[in-house]
Design a protein around this motif. Structure first.
Motif, PDB file in Angstrom:
ATOM      1  N   ARG A 340       0.829  -1.207   0.000  1.00 61.52           N
ATOM      2  CA  ARG A 340       0.000   0.000   0.000  1.00 61.52           C
ATOM      3  C   ARG A 340       0.864   1.258   0.000  1.00 61.52           C
ATOM      4  O   ARG A 340       0.540   2.243  -0.662  1.00 61.52           O
ATOM      5  N   VAL A 341       1.944   1.239   0.761  1.00 60.85           N
ATOM      6  CA  VAL A 341       2.830   2.400   0.808  1.00 60.85           C
ATOM      7  C   VAL A 341       3.425   2.674  -0.567  1.00 60.85           C
ATOM      8  O   VAL A 341       3.538   3.831  -1.006  1.00 60.85           O
ATOM      9  N   ALA A 342       3.799   1.614  -1.278  1.00 66.15           N
ATOM     10  CA  ALA A 342       4.424   1.777  -2.596  1.00 66.15           C
ATOM     11  C   ALA A 342       3.446   2.279  -3.646  1.00 66.15           C
ATOM     12  O   ALA A 342       3.854   2.914  -4.628  1.00 66.15           O
ATOM     13  N   GLU A 343       2.142   2.010  -3.449  1.00 65.03           N
ATOM     14  CA  GLU A 343       1.144   2.456  -4.427  1.00 65.03           C
ATOM     15  C   GLU A 343       1.155   3.981  -4.526  1.00 65.03           C
ATOM     16  O   GLU A 343       1.066   4.679  -3.527  1.00 65.03           O
ATOM     17  N   GLY A 344       1.247   4.466  -5.695  1.00 68.05           N
ATOM     18  CA  GLY A 344       1.222   5.905  -5.896  1.00 68.05           C
ATOM     19  C   GLY A 344       2.533   6.600  -5.618  1.00 68.05           C
ATOM     20  O   GLY A 344       2.621   7.832  -5.701  1.00 68.05           O
ATOM     21  N   MET A 345       3.597   5.844  -5.286  1.00 71.32           N
ATOM     22  CA  MET A 345       4.896   6.458  -5.010  1.00 71.32           C
ATOM     23  C   MET A 345       5.873   6.230  -6.155  1.00 71.32           C
ATOM     24  O   MET A 345       7.074   6.462  -6.012  1.00 71.32           O
ATOM     25  N   GLY A 346       5.358   5.786  -7.305  1.00 71.36           N
ATOM     26  CA  GLY A 346       6.223   5.554  -8.452  1.00 71.36           C
ATOM     27  C   GLY A 346       6.918   6.812  -8.924  1.00 71.36           C
ATOM     28  O   GLY A 346       8.019   6.753  -9.492  1.00 71.36           O
ATOM     29  N   TRP A 347       6.305   7.969  -8.697  1.00 71.22           N
ATOM     30  CA  TRP A 347       6.920   9.232  -9.093  1.00 71.22           C
ATOM     31  C   TRP A 347       8.257   9.469  -8.399  1.00 71.22           C
ATOM     32  O   TRP A 347       9.116  10.176  -8.908  1.00 71.22           O
ATOM     33  N   LEU A 348       8.434   8.796  -7.247  1.00 68.26           N
ATOM     34  CA  LEU A 348       9.678   8.912  -6.506  1.00 68.26           C
ATOM     35  C   LEU A 348      10.599   7.718  -6.777  1.00 68.26           C
ATOM     36  O   LEU A 348      11.694   7.642  -6.235  1.00 68.26           O
ATOM     37  N   GLY A 349      10.140   6.798  -7.631  1.00 70.42           N
ATOM     38  CA  GLY A 349      10.946   5.625  -7.968  1.00 70.42           C
ATOM     39  C   GLY A 349      10.707   4.428  -7.077  1.00 70.42           C
ATOM     40  O   GLY A 349      11.407   3.416  -7.202  1.00 70.42           O
ATOM     41  N   ILE A 350       9.720   4.512  -6.165  1.00 74.24           N
ATOM     42  CA  ILE A 350       9.452   3.412  -5.231  1.00 74.24           C
ATOM     43  C   ILE A 350       8.479   2.431  -5.871  1.00 74.24           C
ATOM     44  O   ILE A 350       7.345   2.788  -6.216  1.00 74.24           O
ATOM     45  N   GLN A 351       8.928   1.195  -6.029  1.00 75.55           N
ATOM     46  CA  GLN A 351       8.106   0.123  -6.589  1.00 75.55           C
ATOM     47  C   GLN A 351       8.318  -1.140  -5.762  1.00 75.55           C
ATOM     48  O   GLN A 351       9.395  -1.355  -5.199  1.00 75.55           O
ATOM     49  N   VAL A 352       7.281  -1.967  -5.691  1.00 74.17           N
ATOM     50  CA  VAL A 352       7.362  -3.231  -4.963  1.00 74.17           C
ATOM     51  C   VAL A 352       6.935  -4.365  -5.890  1.00 74.17           C
ATOM     52  O   VAL A 352       5.892  -4.290  -6.538  1.00 74.17           O
ATOM     53  N   ASP A 353       7.768  -5.392  -5.969  1.00 73.35           N
ATOM     54  CA  ASP A 353       7.449  -6.584  -6.750  1.00 73.35           C
ATOM     55  C   ASP A 353       6.541  -7.488  -5.919  1.00 73.35           C
ATOM     56  O   ASP A 353       6.909  -7.866  -4.798  1.00 73.35           O
ATOM     57  N   PRO A 354       5.344  -7.850  -6.395  1.00 77.99           N
ATOM     58  CA  PRO A 354       4.401  -8.627  -5.580  1.00 77.99           C
ATOM     59  C   PRO A 354       4.979  -9.949  -5.070  1.00 77.99           C
ATOM     60  O   PRO A 354       4.770 -10.321  -3.910  1.00 77.99           O
ATOM     61  N   GLY A 355       5.698 -10.679  -5.925  1.00 79.07           N
ATOM     62  CA  GLY A 355       6.254 -11.956  -5.497  1.00 79.07           C
ATOM     63  C   GLY A 355       7.317 -11.794  -4.435  1.00 79.07           C
ATOM     64  O   GLY A 355       7.338 -12.530  -3.427  1.00 79.07           O
ATOM     65  N   ARG A 356       8.207 -10.849  -4.625  1.00 79.93           N
ATOM     66  CA  ARG A 356       9.259 -10.627  -3.635  1.00 79.93           C
ATOM     67  C   ARG A 356       8.673 -10.091  -2.332  1.00 79.93           C
ATOM     68  O   ARG A 356       9.137 -10.425  -1.235  1.00 79.93           O
ATOM     69  N   ASN A 357       7.661  -9.257  -2.457  1.00 82.05           N
ATOM     70  CA  ASN A 357       7.009  -8.739  -1.250  1.00 82.05           C
ATOM     71  C   ASN A 357       6.338  -9.868  -0.482  1.00 82.05           C
ATOM     72  O   ASN A 357       6.404  -9.920   0.758  1.00 82.05           O
ATOM     73  N   ALA A 358       5.698 -10.789  -1.189  1.00 80.95           N
ATOM     74  CA  ALA A 358       5.035 -11.922  -0.535  1.00 80.95           C
ATOM     75  C   ALA A 358       6.038 -12.808   0.189  1.00 80.95           C
ATOM     76  O   ALA A 358       5.722 -13.427   1.206  1.00 80.95           O
ATOM     77  N   ALA A 359       7.274 -12.860  -0.330  1.00 80.29           N
ATOM     78  CA  ALA A 359       8.321 -13.678   0.294  1.00 80.29           C
ATOM     79  C   ALA A 359       9.061 -12.928   1.396  1.00 80.29           C
ATOM     80  O   ALA A 359       9.995 -13.469   1.995  1.00 80.29           O
ATOM     81  N   ASN A 360       8.653 -11.696   1.676  1.00 79.41           N
ATOM     82  CA  ASN A 360       9.267 -10.860   2.713  1.00 79.41           C
ATOM     83  C   ASN A 360      10.722 -10.506   2.413  1.00 79.41           C
ATOM     84  O   ASN A 360      11.502 -10.230   3.321  1.00 79.41           O
ATOM     85  N   GLY A 361      11.080 -10.497   1.132  1.00 81.96           N
ATOM     86  CA  GLY A 361      12.386  -9.976   0.743  1.00 81.96           C
ATOM     87  C   GLY A 361      13.559 -10.900   1.015  1.00 81.96           C
ATOM     88  O   GLY A 361      13.395 -12.105   0.964  1.00 81.96           O
ATOM     89  N   PRO A 362      14.742 -10.329   1.268  1.00 82.22           N
ATOM     90  CA  PRO A 362      14.980  -8.953   1.720  1.00 82.22           C
ATOM     91  C   PRO A 362      14.811  -7.870   0.650  1.00 82.22           C
ATOM     92  O   PRO A 362      14.454  -6.747   0.984  1.00 82.22           O
TER      93      PRO A 362
END
Length: 400
Positions: A340-362
């Motif tokens: 949710r935090v990453a949504e709408g923050m693409g203008w700043l270059g912040i993106q989250v990959d759904p698969g990597r996020n589901a795996a808790n990264g790092p």
């Protein structure tokens, strides 16, 4: 047991009704951890081995949680029964407030406790309990080195413009300024970045420590340059039960129109606000995420909005952004909040990959993203243990 037998390092994090304990070997390998809850009431002690396995309270150990000193005595009695021959060489303490001058940990000696007690008005719900833990440890281990590690110390290099309020300068000189907190957590993350992502560590990174207490820190080359928390642990992001940023006019209104005194306002802002107050349900993000009530959804929406807004402000303070790190109970575990935090923050270059996020990264950002997004489990106890061992070793070099 003589002081020559004492080799282990103990870490203590004393709260108003709780006590977190970490036990480390002389080589700073984790041995066990403990958590005393509900001190002064129906208290309980949870002990775990370093691998997370639960440990039963040994036979013959009297469970007394009526105050901090007795709670510590109970926990130490249990650890000594579980680890025969255990000797404590040094005890490290989390102390929330170190004031404007302490930029690192200190050995407790002379009038140090009295000087730290002078900061109790700056952190009334934390500092007295931190110091009570130190006094209890001094009684329990009179020959051990006692070390105070400050949550404010990591932020003491801020530029003046980041630390001051637009109040008369005399108040700044008296200590009314922005301090920042969660410094032990940020210290750990800074070290983890330097070890595992050195190129990123040298850049501009925002670290989001999200939990029941929540704040964010802007780091440049591993050093804090700005923080969302200010004079107290109330400022910045909304938290489990704390309000976060608040117009001071609201406090005046509560006093003048609602007839609330300082104690009532303190109780409202520290214990009945935040996610709990907004949702009218819970301060636990897990419960809010599982709920379909409007209050739960609105509390989450506000929490996410405030994080996004603070990211924008901290990125401005950094003059750009290379990385974002999530840590703390929510930051490390809530896939939904990170997404949710990453949504709408693409203008700043912040993106989250759904698969990597589901795996808790790092790493939870996609390959090639302008901003590297990470999850790093924080470890305040090892930061305390390392500082305590280092200062203890220095003290041993000083002639009596």
């Amino acid at each position: 047991m003589t002081t020559r037998d004492a080799t282990a390092v103990l870490t203590l994090n004393a709260g108003s009704s709780s006590l977190k304990i970490g036990l480390f070997s002389a080589a700073l390998e984790a041995m066990a951890s403990g958590h005393v809850d509900r001190i002064g009431g129906e208290g309980s002690l949870t002990l775990r081995r370093a691998d997370g396995a639960l440990l039963a309270l040994p036979d013959g150990v009297t469970a007394d949680f009526s105050d901090h000193a007795r709670s510590l005595a109970t926990a130490i009695g249990a650890l000594r029964a579980l680890f025969p021959g255990l000797g404590i060489a040094a005890v490290g303490h989390r102390v929330v407030h170190g004031g404007p001058d302490h930029r690192g940990p200190i050995v407790i000696r002379g009038d140090a406790l009295a000087r730290l007690a002078a900061f109790e008005p700056f952190a009334p719900l934390h500092q007295p309990h931190n110091l009570a833990g130190i006094r209890a440890a001094i009684d329990a281990f009179p020959h051990a080195v006692q070390v105070a590690c400050f949550d404010t110390a990591f932020h003491r290099g801020h530029p003046f413009v980041h630390d001051t309020f637009a109040l008369p300068r005399a108040l700044y000189d008296k200590g009314v300024r922005r301090y920042g907190f969660h410094g032990l957590s940020y210290d750990y993350v800074s070290g983890a970045l330097a070890r595992d992502w050195p190129a990123l560590a040298g850049g501009r990174v925002i670290v989001a420590h999200l939990g029941n207490g929540a704040s964010m820190c802007a780091m440049k080359a591993g050093r804090s340059v700005a923080s969302t928390m200010g004079f107290s642990a109330l400022d910045g992001l909304p938290m489990g039960t704390r309000c976060g940023q608040l117009d001071p006019g609201v406090v005046l209104y509560l006093m003048q129109q609602e007839g609330m005194d300082a104690d009532a306002i303190s109780d409202l802002l520290y214990r009945r606000s935040g996610l709990l107050g907004l949702s009218d349900l819970s301060n636990d993000m897990r419960r809010l995420e599982a709920s379909d009530t409007p209050g739960a959804r609105e509390a989450i929406d506000h929490f996410v909005f405030r994080i996004q807004r603070e990211i924008g402000g901290l990125a401005a303070a950094l003059r750009g952004l290379d990385g974002v790190v999530f840590c703390g109970g929510i930051g490390e575990n809530s896939r939904m909040i990170r997404a949710r935090v990453a949504e709408g923050m693409g203008w700043l270059g912040i993106q989250v990959d759904p698969g990597r996020n589901a795996a808790n990264g790092p790493v939870i950002s996609p390959d090639g993203a302008p901003v590297t997004v990470l999850t790093i489990p924080t470890d305040e106890e090892i930061v305390i243990a390392r500082a305590t061992a280092a200062l203890s070793a220095q003290k041993e070099q000083v002639p009596a």
